[in-house]
Design a protein around this motif. Structure first.
Motif, PDB file in Angstrom:
ATOM      1  N   PHE A  71       0.837  -1.197   0.000  1.00 18.23           N
ATOM      2  CA  PHE A  71       0.000   0.000   0.000  1.00 18.23           C
ATOM      3  C   PHE A  71       0.873   1.249   0.000  1.00 18.23           C
ATOM      4  O   PHE A  71       0.612   2.204  -0.749  1.00 18.23           O
ATOM      5  CB  PHE A  71      -0.917   0.000   1.235  1.00 18.23           C
ATOM      6  N   SER A  72       1.929   1.239   0.816  1.00 17.89           N
ATOM      7  CA  SER A  72       2.806   2.412   0.919  1.00 17.89           C
ATOM      8  C   SER A  72       3.401   2.755  -0.441  1.00 17.89           C
ATOM      9  O   SER A  72       3.396   3.917  -0.862  1.00 17.89           O
ATOM     10  CB  SER A  72       3.935   2.147   1.915  1.00 17.89           C
ATOM     11  N   GLY A  73       3.891   1.708  -1.141  1.00 18.46           N
ATOM     12  CA  GLY A  73       4.506   1.945  -2.445  1.00 18.46           C
ATOM     13  C   GLY A  73       3.523   2.570  -3.419  1.00 18.46           C
ATOM     14  O   GLY A  73       3.821   3.583  -4.076  1.00 18.46           O
ATOM     15  N   VAL A  74       2.325   1.992  -3.489  1.00 19.53           N
ATOM     16  CA  VAL A  74       1.318   2.492  -4.424  1.00 19.53           C
ATOM     17  C   VAL A  74       0.884   3.906  -4.023  1.00 19.53           C
ATOM     18  O   VAL A  74       0.760   4.799  -4.864  1.00 19.53           O
ATOM     19  CB  VAL A  74       0.102   1.536  -4.462  1.00 19.53           C
ATOM     20  N   PHE A  75       0.703   4.103  -2.719  1.00 14.94           N
ATOM     21  CA  PHE A  75       0.280   5.419  -2.221  1.00 14.94           C
ATOM     22  C   PHE A  75       1.278   6.496  -2.635  1.00 14.94           C
ATOM     23  O   PHE A  75       0.917   7.536  -3.181  1.00 14.94           O
ATOM     24  CB  PHE A  75       0.163   5.353  -0.692  1.00 14.94           C
ATOM     25  N   ILE A  76       2.584   6.210  -2.391  1.00 19.23           N
ATOM     26  CA  ILE A  76       3.620   7.195  -2.730  1.00 19.23           C
ATOM     27  C   ILE A  76       3.619   7.448  -4.237  1.00 19.23           C
ATOM     28  O   ILE A  76       3.588   8.606  -4.693  1.00 19.23           O
ATOM     29  CB  ILE A  76       5.008   6.694  -2.280  1.00 19.23           C
ATOM     30  N   MET A 124      -4.652  -6.914   6.979  1.00 13.73           N
ATOM     31  CA  MET A 124      -3.904  -7.312   5.789  1.00 13.73           C
ATOM     32  C   MET A 124      -4.780  -7.176   4.548  1.00 13.73           C
ATOM     33  O   MET A 124      -4.399  -6.563   3.548  1.00 13.73           O
ATOM     34  CB  MET A 124      -3.435  -8.756   5.952  1.00 13.73           C
ATOM     35  N   PHE A 125      -6.019  -7.701   4.599  1.00 12.00           N
ATOM     36  CA  PHE A 125      -6.919  -7.615   3.450  1.00 12.00           C
ATOM     37  C   PHE A 125      -7.275  -6.158   3.158  1.00 12.00           C
ATOM     38  O   PHE A 125      -7.339  -5.731   2.002  1.00 12.00           O
ATOM     39  CB  PHE A 125      -8.184  -8.439   3.711  1.00 12.00           C
ATOM     40  N   LEU A 126      -7.489  -5.426   4.228  1.00  9.06           N
ATOM     41  CA  LEU A 126      -7.856  -4.010   4.099  1.00  9.06           C
ATOM     42  C   LEU A 126      -6.767  -3.236   3.372  1.00  9.06           C
ATOM     43  O   LEU A 126      -7.026  -2.497   2.409  1.00  9.06           O
ATOM     44  CB  LEU A 126      -8.038  -3.431   5.505  1.00  9.06           C
ATOM     45  N   ALA A 127      -5.515  -3.417   3.812  1.00 13.49           N
ATOM     46  CA  ALA A 127      -4.413  -2.649   3.236  1.00 13.49           C
ATOM     47  C   ALA A 127      -4.160  -3.072   1.792  1.00 13.49           C
ATOM     48  O   ALA A 127      -3.946  -2.234   0.904  1.00 13.49           O
ATOM     49  CB  ALA A 127      -3.149  -2.842   4.075  1.00 13.49           C
ATOM     50  N   ARG A 128      -4.239  -4.390   1.553  1.00 12.63           N
ATOM     51  CA  ARG A 128      -4.007  -4.876   0.192  1.00 12.63           C
ATOM     52  C   ARG A 128      -5.114  -4.352  -0.724  1.00 12.63           C
ATOM     53  O   ARG A 128      -4.850  -3.892  -1.841  1.00 12.63           O
ATOM     54  CB  ARG A 128      -3.973  -6.402   0.206  1.00 12.63           C
ATOM     55  N   GLY A 129      -6.334  -4.387  -0.231  1.00 20.88           N
ATOM     56  CA  GLY A 129      -7.461  -3.895  -1.019  1.00 20.88           C
ATOM     57  C   GLY A 129      -7.319  -2.413  -1.326  1.00 20.88           C
ATOM     58  O   GLY A 129      -7.568  -1.956  -2.450  1.00 20.88           O
ATOM     59  N   ALA A 131      -4.609  -0.784  -1.584  1.00 16.84           N
ATOM     60  CA  ALA A 131      -3.553  -0.610  -2.583  1.00 16.84           C
ATOM     61  C   ALA A 131      -4.125  -0.827  -3.981  1.00 16.84           C
ATOM     62  O   ALA A 131      -3.857  -0.052  -4.906  1.00 16.84           O
ATOM     63  CB  ALA A 131      -2.417  -1.601  -2.319  1.00 16.84           C
ATOM     64  N   TYR A 132      -4.975  -1.851  -4.149  1.00 23.18           N
ATOM     65  CA  TYR A 132      -5.603  -2.118  -5.451  1.00 23.18           C
ATOM     66  C   TYR A 132      -6.507  -0.963  -5.856  1.00 23.18           C
ATOM     67  O   TYR A 132      -6.611  -0.618  -7.024  1.00 23.18           O
ATOM     68  CB  TYR A 132      -6.429  -3.406  -5.397  1.00 23.18           C
ATOM     69  N   MET A 133      -7.197  -0.383  -4.856  1.00 21.62           N
ATOM     70  CA  MET A 133      -8.104   0.705  -5.171  1.00 21.62           C
ATOM     71  C   MET A 133      -7.357   1.891  -5.762  1.00 21.62           C
ATOM     72  O   MET A 133      -7.865   2.593  -6.636  1.00 21.62           O
ATOM     73  CB  MET A 133      -8.859   1.141  -3.919  1.00 21.62           C
ATOM     74  N   LEU A 134      -6.125   2.111  -5.261  1.00 22.04           N
ATOM     75  CA  LEU A 134      -5.354   3.245  -5.768  1.00 22.04           C
ATOM     76  C   LEU A 134      -4.867   2.979  -7.194  1.00 22.04           C
ATOM     77  O   LEU A 134      -4.947   3.854  -8.047  1.00 22.04           O
ATOM     78  CB  LEU A 134      -4.159   3.529  -4.850  1.00 22.04           C
ATOM     79  N   SER A 135      -4.362   1.799  -7.433  1.00 17.71           N
ATOM     80  CA  SER A 135      -3.926   1.471  -8.791  1.00 17.71           C
ATOM     81  C   SER A 135      -3.719  -0.025  -8.937  1.00 17.71           C
ATOM     82  O   SER A 135      -3.080  -0.656  -8.090  1.00 17.71           O
ATOM     83  CB  SER A 135      -2.604   2.190  -9.097  1.00 17.71           C
ATOM     84  N   ILE A 136      -4.244  -0.564 -10.005  1.00 21.95           N
ATOM     85  CA  ILE A 136      -4.030  -1.990 -10.249  1.00 21.95           C
ATOM     86  C   ILE A 136      -2.681  -2.226 -10.944  1.00 21.95           C
ATOM     87  O   ILE A 136      -1.904  -3.053 -10.487  1.00 21.95           O
ATOM     88  CB  ILE A 136      -5.205  -2.598 -11.025  1.00 21.95           C
ATOM     89  N   THR A 232      12.846  -0.307  -5.488  1.00 19.53           N
ATOM     90  CA  THR A 232      12.300  -0.790  -6.759  1.00 19.53           C
ATOM     91  C   THR A 232      11.954   0.330  -7.724  1.00 19.53           C
ATOM     92  O   THR A 232      11.712   0.075  -8.900  1.00 19.53           O
ATOM     93  CB  THR A 232      11.018  -1.621  -6.523  1.00 19.53           C
ATOM     94  N   GLY A 233      11.832   1.563  -7.229  1.00 23.26           N
ATOM     95  CA  GLY A 233      11.511   2.684  -8.105  1.00 23.26           C
ATOM     96  C   GLY A 233      10.094   2.664  -8.637  1.00 23.26           C
ATOM     97  O   GLY A 233       9.805   3.278  -9.661  1.00 23.26           O
ATOM     98  N   SER A 234       9.218   1.955  -7.938  1.00 30.27           N
ATOM     99  CA  SER A 234       7.829   1.936  -8.388  1.00 30.27           C
ATOM    100  C   SER A 234       6.916   1.538  -7.238  1.00 30.27           C
ATOM    101  O   SER A 234       7.386   1.155  -6.163  1.00 30.27           O
ATOM    102  CB  SER A 234       7.657   0.938  -9.536  1.00 30.27           C
ATOM    103  N   GLY A 235       5.626   1.649  -7.466  1.00 27.04           N
ATOM    104  CA  GLY A 235       4.659   1.174  -6.480  1.00 27.04           C
ATOM    105  C   GLY A 235       3.747   0.167  -7.143  1.00 27.04           C
ATOM    106  O   GLY A 235       3.222   0.413  -8.223  1.00 27.04           O
ATOM    107  N   TYR A 236       3.568  -1.000  -6.501  1.00 24.07           N
ATOM    108  CA  TYR A 236       2.792  -2.058  -7.133  1.00 24.07           C
ATOM    109  C   TYR A 236       1.976  -2.774  -6.060  1.00 24.07           C
ATOM    110  O   TYR A 236       2.512  -3.213  -5.045  1.00 24.07           O
ATOM    111  CB  TYR A 236       3.752  -3.031  -7.835  1.00 24.07           C
ATOM    112  N   ALA A 237       0.680  -2.900  -6.334  1.00 21.14           N
ATOM    113  CA  ALA A 237      -0.235  -3.457  -5.324  1.00 21.14           C
ATOM    114  C   ALA A 237       0.052  -4.929  -5.015  1.00 21.14           C
ATOM    115  O   ALA A 237      -0.309  -5.421  -3.965  1.00 21.14           O
ATOM    116  CB  ALA A 237      -1.678  -3.297  -5.794  1.00 21.14           C
ATOM    117  N   LEU A 238       0.723  -5.625  -5.924  1.00 22.15           N
ATOM    118  CA  LEU A 238       1.001  -7.041  -5.691  1.00 22.15           C
ATOM    119  C   LEU A 238       2.379  -7.267  -5.061  1.00 22.15           C
ATOM    120  O   LEU A 238       2.795  -8.401  -4.886  1.00 22.15           O
ATOM    121  CB  LEU A 238       0.930  -7.817  -7.009  1.00 22.15           C
ATOM    122  N   ALA A 239       3.068  -6.167  -4.717  1.00 18.72           N
ATOM    123  CA  ALA A 239       4.423  -6.307  -4.167  1.00 18.72           C
ATOM    124  C   ALA A 239       4.376  -6.859  -2.744  1.00 18.72           C
ATOM    125  O   ALA A 239       3.354  -6.765  -2.065  1.00 18.72           O
ATOM    126  CB  ALA A 239       5.121  -4.954  -4.183  1.00 18.72           C
TER     127      ALA A 239
END
Lengths: 324, 502
Positions: A71-76, A124-129, A131-136, A232-239
């Motif tokens: 979530f942090s990666g995607v958020f940033i 865990m589900f909440l944070a992962r979810g 992250a997906y909401m921000l970007s797939i 990693t230089g990126s944000g990814y919800a599956l990371a």
């Protein structure tokens, strides 16, 4: 001699043995380059494992940290892409968010007297979810400040690179050690892990300690997310899927009792380094499948659980002998 | 007076746990608080330590009225408590335990060196020089207990409550703890001492207060108090109203079928010999904590034997676990029905067939029709008052629960049944029925070992009574010797003329 410290010594001995073993086969492995990379590659894991160590010492568990890193990666990444803010205020906002998230879980665990396992599983589900909401899809981070962060390192003799995130991880371990061993909060954490009822009788503020310990873990997960995004230089919800379990493994291999109350933050660093070393060894070898890492980690975990059971029995036996 | 309690009353639904109790603790005295189960000792202590709020009465400490709402508040007021189970953390070091919450700090961080130094100095005042950096759990219980006392005194410092602090200590360790307690008394602290060990009460205390059924019976100086009077007060039974023993049919002891030779376990019960015949009822008498339940648990394999062995007329018996004991034909209805005897959420039928089913093995479930027949049969025979066999057992009254537990064992047809306080908390009618049932069982040849605090009950059912004191079998009364007087005297004095020391 204190039996409590035995698992820590065992961890250190195993790490040194592993180093020696690796060295006899690949003399190059003992270089500042490998050492620098070890720190850099495992920085995010080390940071999140420090938070996990305190949670486990208090007798709890935090399954949400892997998802919080993602979530942090995607958020940033999304914030930098869409708002034009400088990364620093985004970092601050993120840490506030993840810290509060952890505190919220701690509050629920304490107030509802719910098992930490369930509450943090929901987290865990909440944070992962989220992250997906921000970007797939994966979002690249192109801010110039990130290039500065990624390029920040000190050259050690032997051309090893001591990177900023590596140094940050070591600093976090230092902070964790001070917190666990030199503050009343730390003693309260150990006390809770030793026995809640007794801890309360001795005057531990159970609610406050529980909230703080999960807030700290959330904060560390956020920081780890920042480090991971730099790495990693990126944000990814599956990371970082399963990172919470790797962190728990590092904590246990580091000599902390999974049921709480005994262990050292420094041991966790050694645990992380041991796991990293196994990986490096396999890279050097080249012919072995990387799944061997998992197998060796599995065996190490098993060995440590057995060691701790044995020590427990030993100290009980001595007590029974003394009490008889 | 250091601490004065006046007309303290605490009411729980259905009982007056404390009824108008007065108690004074002087500075520089050790005051024993005695009483059997349900006398109100622990309620009194909990009112003092803030665990319970009292319903009426006053507590004054050094002249000021106090009303502690929590253990912590009581500690800050000056009332510290040390429990039987050490209430410190075995996974922290001695220094951390001792100084917890009061650690010396430098720049906001705990200063471990100063903590160690202070801990060492504190313990030195209690005559203890140990490595304060080791985990508390690695020391013997006696040392842990002294550390607990030191912590309580350092924090509170006026009144110290010792709630069975010696229950798991051996003689040398008890002496060590007592030295510490005496030195605290000489320093002017008021100490409340709760113990089941009468020898220790006489050894250590200056005054004694005895509670019974929530009332204060007497406060008296320990010196000059006879054991006899003490036991009389505790059991609430004057000596001379002797109920004659209806020793009944088994006047001549039957041939023994079970032998226990030198069975014992350190810290639980001193080694003893016991033999029991078919159709014989042997009673175990003694005060609370004298080792009655420990004896029963040893015989049923709940606690493994450390010394001695068991055998029957065929050969040696294996008593390593309750399963093994059941295989040997033993049954045990434990004292605490609610937690150890019944499975509250299961029905009466399920509770009754539990033991039998366990013996059949789970792969061969008992046919439902047979279960129903068995359950109905026992409900009728034992007169269990219920709306039907499918009622959850937790909804029954205590007496009916006890009958269902008995039914479970009877269904298995044991040759030796151990009953620990079978009539506790049971109304008078059910009480008589259970005693009648025991008599019926023994007529069919079952050997029964019964533990009871009620001496009259013991006299009524037992053919032979073994008296326990301070975790040892001290006397055995047979035939005509079984009388209320004799049992009382044996509990108090042990070596009864005519009684056979076991």
């Amino acid at each position: 001699m204190n039996t409590r410290a035995l698992p820590l010594y065992a961890t250190i001995v195993i790490f040194l043995l592993a180093c020696a073993l690796a060295w006899t086969q690949f003399p190059n492995i003992l270089s500042t380059r490998v050492f620098g990379n070890l720190l850099t590659d495992n920085a995010y894991l080390g940071i999140v494992a420090v938070g996990m160590t305190l949670v486990i010492l208090s007798g709890g568990i935090d399954l949400s940290v892997g998802a919080v890193i993602a979530f942090s990666g995607v958020f940033i990444a999304v914030m930098l892409r869409d708002t034009g803010l400088h990364p620093l205020p985004v970092f601050a906002l993120l840490l506030l968010l993840t810290g509060a998230f952890g505190a919220g879980m701690g509050f629920l665990i304490d107030r509802l007297a719910m098992p930490a396992f369930i509450v943090t599983l929901a987290g865990m589900f909440l944070a992962r979810g989220a992250a997906y909401m921000l970007s797939i899809p994966s979002v690249p981070i192109t801010h110039p400040f990130y290039q500065t962060l990624q390029g920040a390192y000190v050259l050690m003799p032997g051309k090893g690179r001591l990177t900023l995130i590596g140094v940050l991880m070591v600093a976090v371990v230092g902070l964790g050690m001070a917190l666990a061993h030199r503050t009343r909060f730390g003693t309260s954490v150990y006390a809770l892990g030793g026995g809640e009822q007794t801890a309360r009788l001795m005057g531990v503020n159970q609610g406050r300690t529980t909230v703080l310990v999960y807030a700290f873990s959330g904060l560390m997960a956020g920081l780890s997310g920042i480090v991971f995004s730099v790495y990693t230089g990126s944000g990814y919800a599956l990371a970082a899927v399963g990172t919470e379990l790797t962190a728990i493994a590092a904590v246990v291999i580091g000599g902390t009792l999974l049921s709480g109350g005994a262990g050292y933050v420094f041991g966790t660093l050694v645990g992380v380094m041991t796991m990293g070393l196994i990986q490096t060894y396999l890279v050097f070898d080249g012919s072995l499948s990387s799944w061997w890492t998992k197998i060796v980690i599995g065996l190490l975990l098993l060995a440590f659980i057995l060691l701790q059971k044995g020590l427990l029995r030993l100290s009980r036996g001595r007590l029974a002998g003394g009490g008889a | 007076m250091l601490l004065s309690i006046r007309s303290l009353t605490k009411v729980f639904p259905g009982t007056r746990a404390l009824d108008d109790v007065d108690l004074d603790i002087a500075a520089g005295e050790v005051h024993a608080l005695l009483g059997e189960n349900g006398a109100g000792k622990s309620t009194l202590i909990k009112c003092l330590t803030g665990a319970y709020r009292r319903d009426a009465g006053t507590i004054t400490l050094e002249g000021a009225a106090i009303d502690p709402r929590s253990t912590r508040e009581a500690q800050e007021l000056g009332i510290g408590t040390v429990y039987q189970e050490v209430n410190l953390l075995p996974n922290l070091t001695v220094a951390q335990n001792l100084m917890f919450g009061r650690e010396p700090r430098r720049f906001g961080m705990i200063d471990p060196r100063a903590t160690r130094v202070q801990a060492r100095e504190t313990l030195a005042r209690y005559g203890l020089t140990i490595d304060v950096d080791r985990d508390l759990g690695s020391f013997s219980v006696a040392i842990q207990q002294i550390v607990a006392i030191a912590r309580a005194v350092e924090i509170s410092g006026k009144v110290l409550i010792l709630d069975e602090p010696t229950a798991s200590l051996d003689a040398a360790e008890v002496a060590m703890v007592f030295d510490v307690v005496r030195s605290l008394r000489d320093r002017g602290m008021g100490i409340v001492f709760v113990s089941h060990f009468l020898d220790q009460v006489f050894d250590l205390t200056d005054r004694v207060t005895i509670l019974r059924n929530g009332r204060k019976i007497v406060t008296t100086p320990t010196k000059g108090l006879s054991r006899m009077t003490l036991v009389e007060h505790m059991l609430g039974r004057a000596l001379d109203e002797a109920t004659h023993a209806p020793a009944g049919a088994a006047a001549s002891a039957p041939e023994p079928v079970l032998y226990f030779d030198g069975t014992g376990r350190a810290g639980a019960i001193a080694p003893f010999d016991l033999s029991i015949g078919a159709g014989e009822v042997v009673g175990l008498a003694g005060l609370l904590g004298s080792g009655r339940t420990e004896t029963a648990e040893l015989l049923f394999g709940v606690r493994p034997l450390q010394t001695g062995s068991a055998r029957d007329t065929q050969g040696p018996l294996d008593l390593r676990s309750p399963r093994a004991a059941i295989r040997a034909g033993f049954g045990f209805a434990p004292e605490d029905r609610k937690t150890d005897g019944i499975v509250a959420d299961l029905t009466i039928r399920e509770n009754i067939i539990l033991g039998l089913q366990a013996r059949r093995g789970w792969a061969r479930p008992m046919p439902r029709a047979q279960q129903n027949r068995l359950a109905d049969d026992y409900i009728r025979r034992l007169d269990i008052r219920t709306s039907g066999r499918e009622q959850p057992i937790g909804q029954l009254s205590g007496g009916n629960q006890q009958k269902a537990v008995l039914a479970r064992w009877l269904a298995m047809n044991p040759r030796f049944l151990i009953l620990d306080e079978p009539t506790r908390g049971i109304d008078v009618g059910a009480h008589a029925e259970i005693l009648r049932l025991i008599a019926e069982l023994t007529r069919q040849g079952m050997a029964v070992l019964i533990i009871s605090s009620e001496i009259d009950e013991m006299v009524a059912v037992a053919d032979r009574v073994i008296v326990l004191r301070d975790r040892a079998h001290v006397a055995e009364l047979t035939g005509d010797q079984v009388s209320g007087d004799a049992i009382m005297r044996a509990i108090a004095e042990g070596d009864l003329p005519g009684g056979v020391a076991a």
